[in-house]
Every structure is written in C-alpha cells, then in structure tokens.
Motif scaffolding. Sequence first.
Motif, mmCIF file in Angstrom:
data_model
loop_
_atom_site.group_PDB
_atom_site.id
_atom_site.type_symbol
_atom_site.label_atom_id
_atom_site.label_comp_id
_atom_site.label_asym_id
_atom_site.label_seq_id
_atom_site.Cartn_x
_atom_site.Cartn_y
_atom_site.Cartn_z
ATOM 1 N N GLN A 17 -4.697 3.070 34.171
ATOM 2 C CA GLN A 17 -5.062 2.146 33.002
ATOM 3 C C GLN A 17 -4.279 0.898 32.916
ATOM 4 N N ASN A 18 -3.361 0.826 33.656
ATOM 5 C CA ASN A 18 -2.374 -0.393 33.677
ATOM 6 C C ASN A 18 -1.623 -0.669 32.294
ATOM 7 N N CYS A 19 -1.371 0.530 31.781
ATOM 8 C CA CYS A 19 -0.392 0.535 30.595
ATOM 9 C C CYS A 19 0.897 0.290 31.026
ATOM 10 N N THR A 20 1.879 -0.184 30.229
ATOM 11 C CA THR A 20 3.448 0.190 30.314
ATOM 12 C C THR A 20 3.780 1.514 30.009
ATOM 13 N N VAL A 21 4.150 2.537 30.473
ATOM 14 C CA VAL A 21 4.387 3.941 30.104
ATOM 15 C C VAL A 21 5.857 4.306 29.862
ATOM 16 N N THR A 22 6.026 4.978 28.865
ATOM 17 C CA THR A 22 7.409 5.613 28.401
ATOM 18 C C THR A 22 7.148 6.887 28.122
ATOM 19 N N ILE A 23 7.893 7.813 28.916
ATOM 20 C CA ILE A 23 7.452 9.194 28.626
ATOM 21 C C ILE A 23 8.804 9.558 28.152
ATOM 22 N N ALA A 24 8.615 10.225 26.659
ATOM 23 C CA ALA A 24 9.717 10.808 26.073
ATOM 24 C C ALA A 24 9.794 12.392 25.953
ATOM 25 N N HIS A 25 10.686 13.062 25.786
ATOM 26 C CA HIS A 25 11.028 14.315 25.721
ATOM 27 C C HIS A 25 11.991 14.725 24.865
ATOM 28 N N SER A 26 12.145 16.308 24.909
ATOM 29 C CA SER A 26 13.385 16.781 24.299
ATOM 30 C C SER A 26 14.791 15.973 24.320
ATOM 31 N N GLN A 27 14.865 15.710 25.695
ATOM 32 C CA GLN A 27 16.479 15.009 25.853
ATOM 33 C C GLN A 27 16.511 13.454 25.529
ATOM 34 N N THR A 28 15.342 13.010 25.152
ATOM 35 C CA THR A 28 15.097 11.572 24.810
ATOM 36 C C THR A 28 16.145 10.984 23.780
ATOM 37 N N ARG A 29 17.035 9.983 24.030
ATOM 38 C CA ARG A 29 17.997 9.453 23.082
ATOM 39 C C ARG A 29 17.148 8.507 22.321
ATOM 40 N N HIS A 30 17.291 8.169 21.120
ATOM 41 C CA HIS A 30 16.833 7.170 20.295
ATOM 42 C C HIS A 30 15.228 7.085 20.390
ATOM 43 N N LEU A 31 14.570 8.280 20.187
ATOM 44 C CA LEU A 31 13.152 8.397 20.183
ATOM 45 C C LEU A 31 12.517 7.510 19.351
ATOM 46 N N ALA A 32 13.042 7.373 17.942
ATOM 47 C CA ALA A 32 12.245 6.304 16.902
ATOM 48 C C ALA A 32 12.344 4.945 17.391
ATOM 49 N N GLU A 33 13.569 4.590 17.950
ATOM 50 C CA GLU A 33 13.470 3.304 18.724
ATOM 51 C C GLU A 33 12.410 3.055 19.984
ATOM 52 N N GLU A 34 12.482 3.937 20.898
ATOM 53 C CA GLU A 34 11.488 3.919 21.781
ATOM 54 C C GLU A 34 9.989 3.864 21.232
ATOM 55 N N CYS A 35 9.419 4.648 20.301
ATOM 56 C CA CYS A 35 8.475 4.605 19.633
ATOM 57 C C CYS A 35 7.953 3.161 19.102
ATOM 58 N N ARG A 36 8.898 2.707 18.514
ATOM 59 C CA ARG A 36 8.817 1.347 17.749
ATOM 60 C C ARG A 36 8.331 0.328 18.463
ATOM 61 N N ARG A 37 8.662 0.453 19.890
ATOM 62 C CA ARG A 37 8.136 -0.579 20.899
ATOM 63 C C ARG A 37 6.679 -0.333 21.163
ATOM 64 N N ALA A 38 6.107 0.773 20.976
ATOM 65 C CA ALA A 38 4.815 1.178 21.514
ATOM 66 C C ALA A 38 3.696 0.487 20.946
ATOM 67 N N ASP A 39 2.657 0.135 21.512
ATOM 68 C CA ASP A 39 1.407 -0.199 21.114
ATOM 69 C C ASP A 39 0.549 1.150 20.816
ATOM 70 N N ILE A 40 0.761 2.025 21.689
ATOM 71 C CA ILE A 40 0.031 3.329 21.741
ATOM 72 C C ILE A 40 1.054 4.541 21.713
ATOM 73 N N VAL A 41 0.924 5.285 20.879
ATOM 74 C CA VAL A 41 1.669 6.484 20.831
ATOM 75 C C VAL A 41 0.936 7.649 20.950
ATOM 76 N N VAL A 42 1.097 8.512 21.871
ATOM 77 C CA VAL A 42 0.477 9.824 22.077
ATOM 78 C C VAL A 42 1.554 10.829 21.941
ATOM 79 N N ALA A 43 1.454 11.733 20.889
ATOM 80 C CA ALA A 43 2.310 12.826 20.289
ATOM 81 C C ALA A 43 1.864 14.161 20.928
ATOM 82 N N ALA A 44 2.635 14.658 21.852
ATOM 83 C CA ALA A 44 2.152 16.146 22.519
ATOM 84 C C ALA A 44 3.491 16.870 22.543
ATOM 85 N N VAL A 45 3.945 17.171 21.339
ATOM 86 C CA VAL A 45 5.089 17.991 21.206
ATOM 87 C C VAL A 45 4.932 19.466 20.690
ATOM 88 N N GLY A 46 4.296 19.566 19.783
ATOM 89 C CA GLY A 46 4.268 20.835 19.138
ATOM 90 C C GLY A 46 5.421 21.068 17.957
#
Length: 299
Positions: free
Chosen positions: A181-210
């Motif tokens: 859909q031509n988004c700029t996409v970041t994929i975060a996971h259990s080893q991602t550093r500074h997850l909160a900061e990564e999230c704060r940049r996003a216009d769309i947050v999809v959380a699929a963690v459990g």
Amino acid sequence: MAKIIDGKGFAARLHVTISQLTSQMQSTFGITPGLTVVLVGDNPASQVYVRNKARQAEAAGIHSETRYLSAQISQAELLRLIDQLNRNPAVHGILVQLPLPAAIDPQAVIEAIDPAKDVDGFHPLNVGRLSVGGNARLPCTPMGCLLLLKDCLGDLAGQHAIVIGRSNIVGKPMALLLLRQNCTVTIAHSQTRHLAEECRRADIVVAAVGRPQLVKRDWIKPGATIIDVGMNRIVTDSGATRLVGDVDFPALQSIAHAITPVPGGVGPMTIACLLLNTLAATYSQMNWPLPQALNELIP
Ligand code: NAD
C-alpha cells in the motif's frame, strides 16, 4: 477521544455481502462454496475457533465441514487426508487449524495444501506472491487489519507504519501488505532496541505480539491509528478473566486518532476474511472472473 474502529460492525457488513454473493453463485451456477477445516487434537481454544468458523461459514451460505482428528494421528495420515481434500472438487477451501501436535511438522502440512485451496494464505506460493506481486490468497488476520485501516484512513501511501511482531501468520504478511500500500514500514520484534522510540515515529501502529497491554500511551505519536491484533486473557483483581489486547486501550484512547477495541476489533474480521477467501478461491477454481463486489473488497 479516538474513534473506535468497529471491526464487529464492519465484519457484519462483510457477512451480508458474502451471503449475497454465495446465493448469487448458487442461483447462477448451481455451485455452493465448500470449506473444510481440519482440527487435530483437542486444544480448547482451537475448538472454539473452529466452531465459530464453521457456524459463520454456514450462516453465509458456504458449505462447511470440520474434520476432527486424534492428536495421535501420524503426519503421513494427515498428509493423505489433505491430498484427498485437494482432489475433491466440492472442497474449495482447506484450513488446517494451528497449532498442530509437536510430532507433526506444520510447514510440511501447509505445503501439502493445494495453493488454490489455501484459504489461510500460508502456502509458500501465496506467501511468495504476496511478496513479489501476483494473485495471492492473503492471510486472514492481516487482510482484516488492512481492510479496517483502508476504511478508516483511505489511501495509506506515504504513511509510516510499524508492525510489532514478525510471525508468519500476522506480523510478516501485515508488513508486506502495508508495503504494497506504499507505506514506509518498520518491523519490530522481541530483539528490537528502543521499541517505544520506533513506535513514536509511526502514523500507524499494528501490534501483534501476544503481550497484554505492552504498548503504552507515551509510545504513541498524537493522531496515530492503532490496530490491536493481540488477544490475551488476563485475570482481574476480582479473579475473573478478561480479554485484552497488546495495547493499553484506555490510555491510548486520549492520544490516538483511531483504535481497534479488543474484543470487537480485529477478531471478527479474521473470520470474515476467511469467508471472502473461500468465495474467491471458489471463483478462481471454477475459472470464473471475480464479481466486481468481491474484487473491490479483496485488497
Ligand atoms: P507469535 O507468538 O507467533 O509472535 C509474536 C511476535 O511478537 C514475535 O515475532 C516476537 O518477536 C514478537 N515479540 C514478542 N515479545 C515482544 C516484545 N516484548 N516486544 C516486541 N516484540 C515482541 O504470535 P502471533 O501468532 O503473531 O500472535 C500475536 C497476537 O495476536 C497473539 O495475542 C494472538 O493471540 C493474536 N492473534 C489474533 C488474531 C485475531 O484474529 N484477532 C489472529 C492471530 C493472532
């Protein structure tokens, strides 16, 4: 306050359209779409999912059959059953409920399903087509998330999306769909550093963690849109159990533009997309063009 994205209502409208299309297929061609769900073992959560899938398929005019198999079944026997279903022209969609018992290799089972009947969109051919382009059956949960996002935001081009979670059934295909859909996409996971900061940049947050209520208010850019895929059962102070998502829903409501609730957000969309996939699989196996109403719905 954030708009609450009503997945339950959206899915109910999809069911009406699917019912109309199945009855139109029946009256025009005399064909009823057929969905076979295979459940191995007695996982209670899987039993609930499978019952819901069967009930909703039947309600939408799709013939549904569930094969209940013992947890002791061998992989070879399961593969034989899949081969029979692949060759049965009345079966247009095959879904093997995951997880499978430890003795069975889920990838071998997924790869045994005819890609044309793979209504879960997990077969490597469909995964590959999602990646490189082409007519793929899309995994149901990410497809449902995308339908909600497009309904809420319209064109997604240029939006910065973060997908938290990289599973094969949700996170990875979700990221690919957003890229398409031509988004700029970041994929975060259990080893991602500074997850909160990564999230704060996003216009769309999809959380699929459990992880219950992992995503906090201060992780969110004001005006972001939040899709919560998580389904976590927690015990409340009173000892009762409650279903919560992967985001802190009450806190995020005052900062987000729009947010899906749990329950009533992504969950109902998953089954509706399974039925859409079954219908689309039936049309393509019969070599009929998709009717416009269906074509417009499938992203
Ligand atoms: P999974 O366990 O396969 O994957 C979880 C992902 O989250 C992994 O990629 C992992 O790297 C990542 N992760 C784990 N801890 C993390 C952390 N602290 N920070 C960042 N990332 C982390 O799970 P799944 O099958 O993708 O499901 C995820 C959630 O979505 C679960 O709650 C599941 O129940 C729910 N789910 C809902 C639906 C639906 O229809 N609503 C469908 C499928 C899954």
